[in-house]
Every structure is written in structure tokens, then in C-alpha cells.
Design an enzyme around this catalytic site. Structure first.
Site, mmCIF file in Angstrom:
data_model
loop_
_atom_site.group_PDB
_atom_site.id
_atom_site.type_symbol
_atom_site.label_atom_id
_atom_site.label_comp_id
_atom_site.label_asym_id
_atom_site.label_seq_id
_atom_site.Cartn_x
_atom_site.Cartn_y
_atom_site.Cartn_z
ATOM 1 N N SER A 162 63.508 28.820 103.694
ATOM 2 C CA SER A 162 64.529 29.860 103.474
ATOM 3 C C SER A 162 63.831 31.209 103.412
ATOM 4 O O SER A 162 62.629 31.286 103.125
ATOM 5 C CB SER A 162 65.214 29.585 102.138
ATOM 6 O OG SER A 162 66.002 30.678 101.738
ATOM 7 N N TYR A 175 64.844 27.275 93.026
ATOM 8 C CA TYR A 175 65.184 27.200 94.456
ATOM 9 C C TYR A 175 64.135 27.974 95.268
ATOM 10 O O TYR A 175 63.611 27.462 96.266
ATOM 11 C CB TYR A 175 66.592 27.772 94.706
ATOM 12 C CG TYR A 175 66.997 27.700 96.168
ATOM 13 C CD1 TYR A 175 67.343 26.486 96.752
ATOM 14 C CD2 TYR A 175 67.009 28.840 96.977
ATOM 15 C CE1 TYR A 175 67.703 26.407 98.101
ATOM 16 C CE2 TYR A 175 67.365 28.772 98.318
ATOM 17 C CZ TYR A 175 67.708 27.545 98.875
ATOM 18 O OH TYR A 175 68.049 27.470 100.214
#
Ligand SMILES: NC(=O)c1ccc[n+]([C@@H]2O[C@H](COP(=O)([O-])OP(=O)(O)OC[C@H]3O[C@@H](n4cnc5c(N)ncnc54)[C@H](OP(=O)(O)O)[C@@H]3O)[C@@H](O)[C@H]2O)c1
Length: 278
Positions: A162, A175
Site C-alpha cells: 500500500s 496497518y
């Protein structure tokens, strides 16, 4: 025959233009689902996993309707023996050209801190889940060349990280950490596996409209739909890119921010909205 472009120092890097046997984790929704549907075609073998049986089967059915042969199963990516067994089945059915470690979860702090339980859950799925997918895939790709392919073209691994991998965001510490871990792991693997004829690409999406982002209450800059994301990802994979970061403007910005001393950017990041806890 594989296509080649020139790598550095005269090494030949295979161009992975036309994978025919593809495994995708987290194919029951979002980016994984859109990738599966896009690759689905007559002659293509797809091995797909998700956790939700009904959604996984419905994606499999849609891929079969497009002419693909599909092996679909509900597999928890965080369960190493389960993942290895599924990889074994898929690879035995048709030696894998491309493995996409895409399954992932996200959750934030909601401004109230992050529990150890949540952090462990995210790290287990997003880090161990990727390792559980990639490590057995690499072992099998190394074991023997695929029929009809040159020995120097043993397959390709794609790891979905990401743009959150470039800097710890206060709204989603675990995350970001999980994505940073798999991004760096993938970069290292790429260098190592190059000599063995395996391509590794790290995919760093910005915001994509999926189940993962639908609950976000804040503005998501440059958000795109999954179909557009898939076009960018497939183009990057076909060129065996080291990293596919998009949209490019956000990719550029996070790299710039990551290059600055964290103390300078902390005040800005403290003010950013926080993703809700899981
Ligand atoms: N959407 C974004 O803006 C964005 C941005 C950057 C990176 N990403 C990354 O892209 C990947 C795909 O996310 P998405 O946006 O497509 O989200 P999504 O629609 O929620 O899809 C996530 C997929 O992962 C599967 N999954 C979750 N936990 C799993 C587990 N333990 N075992 C097996 N499968 C599991 C889900 O299965 P079930 O649905 O069946 O539970 C689903 O198929 C993730 O790694 C995510 O971190 C997304």
C-alpha cells in the site's frame, strides 16, 4: 516463448505478459475480485481464495462464465498449513505462472489508540498471510521449470502492499507497519529471486473503492475504482516492474514525505482523520 527485455548488466529479465495459471488470495472482493475477473479467459486457470464462501463462489462462477478454469476455496491466509495445501493443489493442477498475495484487512484507531489484539490480528493476516502465500509458491516455482517455459522464466510473485507502507500514519499504526513489512520483504525477495528467474513486484495502491474503504468517513484523495486499479496493476506486472505505486501523484507525495525527518511531519500527521477501529 517468454519475451525478454534487458536488465541491468546484461541480465535478461523476463516480461510476464501472458500468465495462464494464476493464484490470487482475497479474490472474493475488491481488488482481488476485479483482478480475477480481468484475468479470466478461455485457457486460463485461476486458483482463488477468500474467507466468505458465498462471495468466493460467486466470483469463481463469474470467472468460469468468462471461460476460465477455476479452483476456488475458502482459506484463511493466516493459516500456514491451509495455505500451503491450497497452493499445492493449485500448482499440481497447473504450475503457477503468477501468484498474487492480495488478501488483507485494515482497521484504525478511531482516535482512541490501537489494542494489541487488533495490531496482532492485522499483522497476522497482512504479514504472515503474505509469507504463507509467497514462501510455498517460491519453493514450488524453484523446484522445477514450468512446461513450455524457459528455465530462466520460473514465474512471478505480486505482493499487495500500500502507499501506507511509506510512513506510519497515526490513524492506522499496525496497518501501515504490516504494509511496510511486506513492501520491504518483497523488495528484498526481488533481488534474491532475480537470479533464479522469478519476478517479484510490490504493488502499492492508494485509495481504491472496495469494502475496505467503504466505511471510511474521511475524504480519500484521488480514490479510484477497482477496475482502474487492475489496469494499472496488470500493466506493471506485464513489465515485471519492481514497484507499481499509484496513483502516481500520491505515490510521489508519500515518497517525499517519507524522505523528510519524521519530527517535521508529525504535527501534520497528528491532524489527519483516523480510520475507525476494527
Ligand atoms: N482499497 C484500498 O484503498 C487499498 C489501498 C491499498 C492497499 N490495499 C490492499 O489491497 C488488498 C485488497 O484489499 P481490498 O481493498 O480489495 O479490500 P476488500 O474488498 O476488503 O478485500 C479483501 C480481501 O481479502 C480477503 N481476506 C481478508 N482476510 C483474509 C484472510 N485472513 N484469509 C483470506 N482472505 C482474507 C477478503 O476475504 P472475504 O471478503 O471473503 O473476507 C477479501 O477477499 C489488501 O491487502 C489491502 O490492504 C487496498
Amino acid at each position: 516463448m517468454p519475451h525478454y527485455n534487458s536488465g541491468t548488466r546484461g541480465n535478461k529479465v523476463p516480461l510476464m505478459r501472458n500468465p495462464q495459471s494464476i493464484l490470487i488470495t482475497g479474490a472474493s472482493s475488491g481488488i482481488g475480485e476485479a483482478l480475477a475477473l480481468d484475468y479470466a479467459a478461455p485457457g486460463v486457470f485461476l486458483a482463488l481464495t477468500g474467507r466468505d464462501a458465498a462471495r468466493t463462489e460467486s466470483v469463481a462462477a463469474a470467472c468460469r462464465a468468462k471461460g476460465a478454469t477455476v479452483l476456488a476455496a475458502t482459506v484463511d491466509a493466516a493459516d500456514a498449513p491451509e495455505m500451503e495445501a491450497f497452493l499445492d493443489r493449485a500448482h499440481a493442477e497447473r504450475p503457477l505462472d503468477l501468484v498474487v498475495a492480495n488478501a488483507g484487512i485494515s482497521a484504525g484507531t478511531g482516535g482512541k489508540g490501537e489494542s494489541g489484539e487488533q495490531a496482532r490480528r492485522i499483522l497476522r493476516v497482512n504479514v504472515e498471510g503474505v509469507v504463507n502465500t509467497v514462501a510455498p509458491a517460491v519453493e514450488r516455482m524453484l523446484a522445477k521449470p514450468r512446461p513450455g517455459r524457459a528455465p530462466a522464466d520460473r514465474g512471478q510473485i505480486a505482493i499487495v502492499a500500500s502507499l501506507a507502507a511509506f510512513r506510519g500514519f497515526p490513524g492506522a499504526p499496525a496497518y501501515c507497519a504490516s504494509k511496510a513489512a511486506v513492501k520491504v520483504w518483497g523488495e528484498g525477495l526481488r533481488g534474491e529471486l532475480h537470479h533464479h528467474g522469478i519476478g517479484v513486484t510490490v504493488i502499492c495502491p492508494g485509495y481504491v473503492r472496495t469494502r475496505m474503504t467503504e466505511g471510511n468517513k474521511f475524504k480519500m484523495p484521488l480514490i479510484m475504482n477497482a477496475e482502474r486499479a487492475v489496469r494499472i496493476i496488470r500493466r506493471g506486472l506485464a513489465r515485471n516492474r519492481a514497484r507499481v505505486g499509484f496513483p502516481w501523484r500520491l505515490h510521489f507525495m508519500v515518497q517525499l514525505i517519507a524522505a523528510l525527518p519524521p519530527g517535521w511531519t508529525d504535527p501534520l500527521f497528528r491532524r489527519l482523520p483516523k480510520k475507525a477501529a476494527g
